[in-house]
Write a protein that holds these residues in place. Structure first.
Motif, PDB file in Angstrom:
ATOM      1  N   VAL A 138      51.910  47.155  31.169  1.00 49.54           N
ATOM      2  CA  VAL A 138      51.809  46.686  29.788  1.00 49.54           C
ATOM      3  C   VAL A 138      53.152  46.068  29.410  1.00 49.54           C
ATOM      4  N   HIS A 139      53.103  44.829  28.950  1.00 47.09           N
ATOM      5  CA  HIS A 139      54.315  44.087  28.595  1.00 47.09           C
ATOM      6  C   HIS A 139      54.489  44.061  27.079  1.00 47.09           C
ATOM      7  N   THR A 140      55.735  43.985  26.652  1.00 51.56           N
ATOM      8  CA  THR A 140      56.070  43.859  25.240  1.00 51.56           C
ATOM      9  C   THR A 140      56.962  42.632  25.075  1.00 51.56           C
ATOM     10  N   PRO A 141      56.579  41.693  24.198  1.00 46.52           N
ATOM     11  CA  PRO A 141      57.442  40.531  23.975  1.00 46.52           C
ATOM     12  C   PRO A 141      58.847  40.984  23.564  1.00 46.52           C
ATOM     13  N   GLY A 142      59.838  40.308  24.102  1.00 49.52           N
ATOM     14  CA  GLY A 142      61.224  40.683  23.839  1.00 49.52           C
ATOM     15  C   GLY A 142      61.784  41.606  24.900  1.00 49.52           C
ATOM     16  N   ARG A 143      60.907  42.368  25.536  1.00 49.76           N
ATOM     17  CA  ARG A 143      61.325  43.228  26.644  1.00 49.76           C
ATOM     18  C   ARG A 143      60.876  42.652  27.975  1.00 49.76           C
ATOM     19  N   SER A 144      59.731  41.981  27.961  1.00 54.03           N
ATOM     20  CA  SER A 144      59.209  41.303  29.154  1.00 54.03           C
ATOM     21  C   SER A 144      59.211  39.812  28.873  1.00 54.03           C
ATOM     22  N   ARG A 145      59.673  39.050  29.817  1.00 52.72           N
ATOM     23  CA  ARG A 145      59.620  37.592  29.661  1.00 52.72           C
ATOM     24  C   ARG A 145      58.449  37.074  30.474  1.00 52.72           C
ATOM     25  N   PHE A 146      57.528  36.377  29.802  1.00 52.71           N
ATOM     26  CA  PHE A 146      56.328  35.878  30.466  1.00 52.71           C
ATOM     27  C   PHE A 146      56.720  34.911  31.576  1.00 52.71           C
ATOM     28  N   CYS A 147      56.093  35.065  32.726  1.00 56.30           N
ATOM     29  CA  CYS A 147      56.416  34.257  33.900  1.00 56.30           C
ATOM     30  C   CYS A 147      55.142  33.570  34.403  1.00 56.30           C
ATOM     31  N   GLU A 148      55.163  32.263  34.492  1.00 58.08           N
ATOM     32  CA  GLU A 148      53.997  31.506  34.940  1.00 58.08           C
ATOM     33  C   GLU A 148      53.588  31.902  36.366  1.00 58.08           C
ATOM     34  N   LYS A 149      54.531  32.381  37.145  1.00 58.57           N
ATOM     35  CA  LYS A 149      54.238  32.807  38.516  1.00 58.57           C
ATOM     36  C   LYS A 149      53.219  33.941  38.539  1.00 58.57           C
ATOM     37  N   TRP A 150      53.199  34.774  37.506  1.00 59.14           N
ATOM     38  CA  TRP A 150      52.203  35.840  37.440  1.00 59.14           C
ATOM     39  C   TRP A 150      50.802  35.244  37.486  1.00 59.14           C
ATOM     40  N   LEU A 151      50.588  34.149  36.759  1.00 58.67           N
ATOM     41  CA  LEU A 151      49.273  33.503  36.738  1.00 58.67           C
ATOM     42  C   LEU A 151      48.939  32.925  38.109  1.00 58.67           C
ATOM     43  N   THR A 152      49.918  32.313  38.740  1.00 58.15           N
ATOM     44  CA  THR A 152      49.723  31.744  40.076  1.00 58.15           C
ATOM     45  C   THR A 152      49.395  32.841  41.081  1.00 58.15           C
ATOM     46  N   ASP A 153      50.095  33.965  41.008  1.00 63.83           N
ATOM     47  CA  ASP A 153      49.836  35.083  41.919  1.00 63.83           C
ATOM     48  C   ASP A 153      48.412  35.594  41.779  1.00 63.83           C
ATOM     49  N   ILE A 154      47.933  35.692  40.550  1.00 64.94           N
ATOM     50  CA  ILE A 154      46.567  36.179  40.332  1.00 64.94           C
ATOM     51  C   ILE A 154      45.542  35.194  40.883  1.00 64.94           C
ATOM     52  N   THR A 155      45.722  33.890  40.644  1.00 67.74           N
ATOM     53  CA  THR A 155      44.761  32.918  41.173  1.00 67.74           C
ATOM     54  C   THR A 155      44.788  32.894  42.699  1.00 67.74           C
ATOM     55  N   GLU A 156      45.964  33.036  43.297  1.00 68.59           N
ATOM     56  CA  GLU A 156      46.050  33.079  44.760  1.00 68.59           C
ATOM     57  C   GLU A 156      45.384  34.336  45.319  1.00 68.59           C
ATOM     58  N   THR A 157      45.539  35.460  44.639  1.00 71.07           N
ATOM     59  CA  THR A 157      44.884  36.695  45.067  1.00 71.07           C
ATOM     60  C   THR A 157      43.370  36.562  44.975  1.00 71.07           C
ATOM     61  N   LYS A 158      42.886  35.947  43.899  1.00 70.76           N
ATOM     62  CA  LYS A 158      41.444  35.720  43.750  1.00 70.76           C
ATOM     63  C   LYS A 158      40.915  34.825  44.872  1.00 70.76           C
ATOM     64  N   ALA A 159      41.653  33.764  45.189  1.00 71.69           N
ATOM     65  CA  ALA A 159      41.230  32.844  46.254  1.00 71.69           C
ATOM     66  C   ALA A 159      41.195  33.562  47.597  1.00 71.69           C
ATOM     67  N   LEU A 160      42.189  34.392  47.873  1.00 71.19           N
ATOM     68  CA  LEU A 160      42.229  35.150  49.114  1.00 71.19           C
ATOM     69  C   LEU A 160      41.043  36.108  49.195  1.00 71.19           C
ATOM     70  N   LEU A 161      40.766  36.803  48.118  1.00 69.66           N
ATOM     71  CA  LEU A 161      39.628  37.712  48.091  1.00 69.66           C
ATOM     72  C   LEU A 161      38.316  36.963  48.309  1.00 69.66           C
ATOM     73  N   GLN A 162      38.189  35.792  47.699  1.00 61.26           N
ATOM     74  CA  GLN A 162      36.969  34.987  47.870  1.00 61.26           C
ATOM     75  C   GLN A 162      36.792  34.569  49.330  1.00 61.26           C
ATOM     76  N   ARG A 163      37.886  34.143  49.958  1.00 63.60           N
ATOM     77  CA  ARG A 163      37.816  33.751  51.373  1.00 63.60           C
ATOM     78  C   ARG A 163      37.429  34.953  52.246  1.00 63.60           C
ATOM     79  N   MET A 164      37.946  36.114  51.937  1.00 62.27           N
ATOM     80  CA  MET A 164      37.618  37.313  52.705  1.00 62.27           C
ATOM     81  C   MET A 164      36.134  37.679  52.549  1.00 62.27           C
ATOM     82  N   MET A 165      35.594  37.462  51.351  1.00 63.91           N
ATOM     83  CA  MET A 165      34.180  37.775  51.106  1.00 63.91           C
ATOM     84  C   MET A 165      33.257  36.779  51.798  1.00 63.91           C
ATOM     85  N   ASP A 166      33.745  35.549  51.993  1.00 61.45           N
ATOM     86  CA  ASP A 166      32.927  34.512  52.626  1.00 61.45           C
ATOM     87  C   ASP A 166      32.823  34.690  54.148  1.00 61.45           C
ATOM     88  N   LEU A 167      33.691  35.515  54.723  1.00 60.87           N
ATOM     89  CA  LEU A 167      33.659  35.709  56.186  1.00 60.87           C
ATOM     90  C   LEU A 167      32.440  36.440  56.643  1.00 60.87           C
TER      91      LEU A 167
END
Length: 98
Positions: A69-98
């Motif tokens: 759980v993040h709190t503004p002012g204590r956590s700085r939002f990082c766009e990489k978090w969004l990229t990491d989640i989309t990459e994890t979703k893509a990896l999971l999708q590829r694993m399910m397609d096997l």
């Protein structure tokens, strides 16, 4: 990478404060993939009913599939978090397609 966002809202009541819940959906469409994966970020804003003008609004947020759980002012939002989640979703999708 640019992200578009969409907000949804709902609210809940407690005895001394009101809690507003928001969901922001971020996406990064590209020419090759105009409909991209979405990443949800969930926000909660607590507003005091009794001392709304004196107390600050408490805001917290959490990213989809994450527990921290993040709190503004204590956590700085990082766009990489969004990229990491989309990459994890893509990896999971590829694993399910096997």
């Amino acid at each position: 990478m640019g992200y578009k966002q969409r907000l949804q809202h709902r609210s809940g009541k407690e005895d001394d404060f009101m809690i507003y819940f928001y969901e922001a959906r971020f996406m990064a469409p590209t020419a090759r993939k105009p409909i991209s994966d979405r990443v949800s970020v969930y926000f909660a804003a607590e507003v005091s009913k009794t001392e709304a003008e004196a107390l600050p609004v408490e805001v917290r947020f959490i990213l989809e599939s994450r527990r921290l759980v993040h709190t503004p002012g204590r956590s700085r939002f990082c766009e990489k978090w969004l990229t990491d989640i989309t990459e994890t979703k893509a990896l999971l999708q590829r694993m399910m397609d096997l």
